[in-house]
Scaffold this motif. Structure first.
Motif, PDB file in Angstrom:
ATOM      1  N   GLY A  25      -0.290   5.548   9.978  1.00 11.26           N
ATOM      2  CA  GLY A  25      -1.692   5.185   9.880  1.00 11.26           C
ATOM      3  C   GLY A  25      -2.329   5.645   8.585  1.00 11.26           C
ATOM      4  N   GLN A  26      -1.523   5.754   7.558  1.00 18.25           N
ATOM      5  CA  GLN A  26      -2.018   6.122   6.233  1.00 18.25           C
ATOM      6  C   GLN A  26      -1.221   5.346   5.195  1.00 18.25           C
ATOM      7  OE1 GLN A  26      -0.536  10.125   4.816  1.00 18.25           O
ATOM      8  NE2 GLN A  26      -0.146  10.385   6.999  1.00 18.25           N
ATOM      9  N   ARG A  27      -1.806   5.159   4.043  1.00 18.64           N
ATOM     10  CA  ARG A  27      -1.150   4.356   3.014  1.00 18.64           C
ATOM     11  C   ARG A  27      -0.059   5.163   2.315  1.00 18.64           C
ATOM     12  NH1 ARG A  27      -4.106   0.395  -1.202  1.00 18.64           N
ATOM     13  NH2 ARG A  27      -2.199  -0.466  -2.079  1.00 18.64           N
ATOM     14  N   VAL A  28       1.169   4.694   2.445  1.00 20.63           N
ATOM     15  CA  VAL A  28       2.324   5.286   1.775  1.00 20.63           C
ATOM     16  C   VAL A  28       2.799   4.252   0.774  1.00 20.63           C
ATOM     17  CG1 VAL A  28       4.670   6.177   2.078  1.00 20.63           C
ATOM     18  CG2 VAL A  28       2.933   6.595   3.847  1.00 20.63           C
ATOM     19  N   GLU A  29       2.967   4.661  -0.484  1.00 19.52           N
ATOM     20  CA  GLU A  29       3.298   3.709  -1.538  1.00 19.52           C
ATOM     21  C   GLU A  29       4.503   4.143  -2.336  1.00 19.52           C
ATOM     22  OE1 GLU A  29      -0.060   3.074  -4.062  1.00 19.52           O
ATOM     23  OE2 GLU A  29      -1.326   2.403  -2.430  1.00 19.52           O
ATOM     24  N   ARG A  30       5.160   3.135  -2.930  1.00 20.91           N
ATOM     25  CA  ARG A  30       6.240   3.426  -3.874  1.00 20.91           C
ATOM     26  C   ARG A  30       5.628   4.050  -5.118  1.00 20.91           C
ATOM     27  NH1 ARG A  30       9.101  -0.993  -5.840  1.00 20.91           N
ATOM     28  NH2 ARG A  30      10.742   0.461  -6.396  1.00 20.91           N
ATOM     29  N   ARG A  31       6.313   5.033  -5.654  1.00 17.98           N
ATOM     30  CA  ARG A  31       5.859   5.711  -6.870  1.00 17.98           C
ATOM     31  C   ARG A  31       6.455   5.046  -8.102  1.00 17.98           C
ATOM     32  NH1 ARG A  31       3.756  10.895  -6.867  1.00 17.98           N
ATOM     33  NH2 ARG A  31       3.738  11.969  -4.883  1.00 17.98           N
ATOM     34  N   ALA A  32       5.733   5.141  -9.198  1.00 14.20           N
ATOM     35  CA  ALA A  32       6.265   4.691 -10.486  1.00 14.20           C
ATOM     36  C   ALA A  32       7.326   5.690 -10.941  1.00 14.20           C
ATOM     37  CB  ALA A  32       5.144   4.617 -11.518  1.00 14.20           C
ATOM     38  N   LEU A  33       8.297   5.207 -11.690  1.00 15.44           N
ATOM     39  CA  LEU A  33       9.326   6.101 -12.219  1.00 15.44           C
ATOM     40  C   LEU A  33       8.717   7.065 -13.230  1.00 15.44           C
ATOM     41  CD1 LEU A  33      12.224   3.533 -12.728  1.00 15.44           C
ATOM     42  CD2 LEU A  33      11.957   5.180 -10.875  1.00 15.44           C
ATOM     43  N   HIS A  34       9.211   8.308 -13.206  1.00 15.51           N
ATOM     44  CA  HIS A  34       8.724   9.327 -14.135  1.00 15.51           C
ATOM     45  C   HIS A  34       9.844   9.869 -15.017  1.00 15.51           C
ATOM     46  CE1 HIS A  34       5.346   9.370 -11.292  1.00 15.51           C
ATOM     47  NE2 HIS A  34       4.650   9.837 -12.298  1.00 15.51           N
ATOM     48  N   GLY A  35      10.875   9.077 -15.275  1.00 16.65           N
ATOM     49  CA  GLY A  35      11.979   9.512 -16.124  1.00 16.65           C
ATOM     50  C   GLY A  35      12.695  10.711 -15.537  1.00 16.65           C
ATOM     51  N   THR A  36      12.871  11.753 -16.351  1.00 17.20           N
ATOM     52  CA  THR A  36      13.602  12.934 -15.906  1.00 17.20           C
ATOM     53  C   THR A  36      12.794  13.793 -14.955  1.00 17.20           C
ATOM     54  OG1 THR A  36      12.854  14.197 -17.822  1.00 17.20           O
ATOM     55  CG2 THR A  36      14.965  13.043 -18.025  1.00 17.20           C
ATOM     56  N   MET A  37      11.505  13.527 -14.839  1.00 15.34           N
ATOM     57  CA  MET A  37      10.636  14.302 -13.940  1.00 15.34           C
ATOM     58  C   MET A  37      10.266  13.473 -12.710  1.00 15.34           C
ATOM     59  SD  MET A  37      10.497  17.218 -15.316  1.00 15.34           S
ATOM     60  CE  MET A  37       9.165  18.049 -14.495  1.00 15.34           C
ATOM     61  N   ASP A  38      11.268  12.870 -12.092  1.00 20.30           N
ATOM     62  CA  ASP A  38      11.050  12.028 -10.918  1.00 20.30           C
ATOM     63  C   ASP A  38      10.304  12.796  -9.834  1.00 20.30           C
ATOM     64  OD1 ASP A  38      11.166   9.981  -9.090  1.00 20.30           O
ATOM     65  OD2 ASP A  38      13.340   9.902  -8.982  1.00 20.30           O
ATOM     66  N   GLU A  39       9.393  12.126  -9.157  1.00 22.58           N
ATOM     67  CA  GLU A  39       8.570  12.742  -8.111  1.00 22.58           C
ATOM     68  C   GLU A  39       8.783  12.090  -6.753  1.00 22.58           C
ATOM     69  OE1 GLU A  39       4.524  12.674  -9.488  1.00 22.58           O
ATOM     70  OE2 GLU A  39       4.951  14.086 -11.112  1.00 22.58           O
ATOM     71  N   GLY A  40       9.984  11.537  -6.524  1.00 22.47           N
ATOM     72  CA  GLY A  40      10.285  10.885  -5.256  1.00 22.47           C
ATOM     73  C   GLY A  40      10.006   9.403  -5.327  1.00 22.47           C
ATOM     74  N   ASP A  41      10.587   8.673  -4.392  1.00 20.30           N
ATOM     75  CA  ASP A  41      10.422   7.221  -4.362  1.00 20.30           C
ATOM     76  C   ASP A  41       9.104   6.801  -3.729  1.00 20.30           C
ATOM     77  OD1 ASP A  41      12.970   6.687  -5.520  1.00 20.30           O
ATOM     78  OD2 ASP A  41      13.893   7.118  -3.577  1.00 20.30           O
ATOM     79  N   LEU A  42       8.658   7.565  -2.732  1.00 21.78           N
ATOM     80  CA  LEU A  42       7.407   7.259  -2.043  1.00 21.78           C
ATOM     81  C   LEU A  42       6.504   8.475  -2.086  1.00 21.78           C
ATOM     82  CD1 LEU A  42       8.851   5.648   1.231  1.00 21.78           C
ATOM     83  CD2 LEU A  42       8.342   4.513  -0.945  1.00 21.78           C
ATOM     84  N   GLY A  43       5.217   8.222  -2.141  1.00 19.17           N
ATOM     85  CA  GLY A  43       4.280   9.330  -2.181  1.00 19.17           C
ATOM     86  C   GLY A  43       3.039   9.064  -1.367  1.00 19.17           C
ATOM     87  N   TRP A  44       2.152   9.996  -1.464  1.00 22.04           N
ATOM     88  CA  TRP A  44       0.838   9.939  -0.824  1.00 22.04           C
ATOM     89  C   TRP A  44       0.916  10.100   0.696  1.00 22.04           C
ATOM     90  CZ3 TRP A  44       2.280   6.684  -4.812  1.00 22.04           C
ATOM     91  CH2 TRP A  44       1.713   6.995  -6.038  1.00 22.04           C
ATOM     92  N   LEU A  45       1.908  10.852   1.165  1.00 21.57           N
ATOM     93  CA  LEU A  45       1.936  11.219   2.577  1.00 21.57           C
ATOM     94  C   LEU A  45       1.079  12.463   2.739  1.00 21.57           C
ATOM     95  CD1 LEU A  45       4.928   9.907   2.140  1.00 21.57           C
ATOM     96  CD2 LEU A  45       5.326  10.930   4.345  1.00 21.57           C
ATOM     97  N   ARG A  46       0.402  12.553   3.844  1.00 25.53           N
ATOM     98  CA  ARG A  46      -0.430  13.730   4.131  1.00 25.53           C
ATOM     99  C   ARG A  46      -0.148  14.142   5.568  1.00 25.53           C
ATOM    100  NH1 ARG A  46      -3.257  17.392   1.126  1.00 25.53           N
ATOM    101  NH2 ARG A  46      -5.271  17.821   1.991  1.00 25.53           N
ATOM    102  N   SER A  47       0.238  15.406   5.761  1.00 25.65           N
ATOM    103  CA  SER A  47       0.529  15.891   7.107  1.00 25.65           C
ATOM    104  C   SER A  47      -0.750  16.336   7.806  1.00 25.65           C
ATOM    105  CB  SER A  47       1.507  17.068   7.058  1.00 25.65           C
ATOM    106  OG  SER A  47       0.851  18.246   6.657  1.00 25.65           O
ATOM    107  N   SER A  48      -0.666  16.463   9.113  1.00 24.67           N
ATOM    108  CA  SER A  48      -1.826  16.931   9.875  1.00 24.67           C
ATOM    109  C   SER A  48      -2.146  18.386   9.556  1.00 24.67           C
ATOM    110  CB  SER A  48      -1.587  16.752  11.375  1.00 24.67           C
ATOM    111  OG  SER A  48      -0.481  17.520  11.779  1.00 24.67           O
ATOM    112  N   THR A  49      -1.201  19.111   8.942  1.00 23.13           N
ATOM    113  CA  THR A  49      -1.451  20.496   8.529  1.00 23.13           C
ATOM    114  C   THR A  49      -1.965  20.578   7.093  1.00 23.13           C
ATOM    115  OG1 THR A  49       0.892  20.750   7.941  1.00 23.13           O
ATOM    116  CG2 THR A  49       0.221  21.488  10.141  1.00 23.13           C
ATOM    117  N   GLY A  50      -2.259  19.408   6.476  1.00 21.82           N
ATOM    118  CA  GLY A  50      -2.862  19.377   5.153  1.00 21.82           C
ATOM    119  C   GLY A  50      -1.896  19.390   3.983  1.00 21.82           C
ATOM    120  N   LEU A  51      -0.615  19.185   4.233  1.00 24.93           N
ATOM    121  CA  LEU A  51       0.373  19.173   3.156  1.00 24.93           C
ATOM    122  C   LEU A  51       0.572  17.772   2.600  1.00 24.93           C
ATOM    123  CD1 LEU A  51       3.130  21.359   4.840  1.00 24.93           C
ATOM    124  CD2 LEU A  51       1.530  22.083   3.053  1.00 24.93           C
TER     125      LEU A  51
END
Length: 150
Positions: A25-51
């Motif tokens: 129930g939240q928007r999860v999106e593919r991330r843009a490539l960051h070269g050698t500093m990759d930050e994962g394929d998908l981002g913008w997940l938010r846990s109920s504990t605020g992470l």
């Protein structure tokens, strides 16, 4: 010219993002490539504990028949990408043989014991918290805490 492995990976990432968006129930999106500093394929997940969290996706035959050495390397990559993104948790999602769109929640998902603890609002207790565990994606969503109104 098409790049078949890249196309397979992109399709799996897109399917995973769509499924997680609907399930959490939240928007999860593919991330843009960051070269050698990759930050994962998908981002913008938010846990109920605020992470904030990231997802690393692996697809294709190699993921479906995942050898222990491959999984160990993907887990190392996922840890590095969590650090690069400054994320509070990370999920490694592996394409699972005979699991399609209708049963996507049965897809394999790995996370550290430390992340599991953080997702349920507990502090990791000891060095064993850096061990990895495998659950299905549906269980991982329950840990994130927003699936089906949780």
């Amino acid at each position: 010219m098409t790049n078949r492995p890249k196309d397979v990976g992109t399709a799996f990432e897109t399917a995973c993002a769509r499924w997680l968006t609907k399930r959490l129930g939240q928007r999860v999106e593919r991330r843009a490539l960051h070269g050698t500093m990759d930050e994962g394929d998908l981002g913008w997940l938010r846990s109920s504990t605020g992470l904030d969290g990231i997802v690393e996706c692996k697809a294709g035959r190699q993921a479906e028949a995942a050898a222990p050495a491959d999984v160990a390397e993907w887990r190392r990559q996922t840890d590095a990408e969590r650090e690069n993104a400054g994320a509070g948790f990370a999920l490694l999602v592996l394409k699972t043989r005979n699991v399609g769109e209708a049963r996507f929640g049965r897809t394999r998902c790995d996370l550290t014991v430390a992340d599991l603890c953080r997702l349920v609002g507990r502090e990791p207790a000891d060095a064993s918290s850096e061990m990895w565990v495998s659950v299905d994606l549906d269980t991982a969503c329950r840990l994130v805490g927003r699936g089906n109104g949780e």
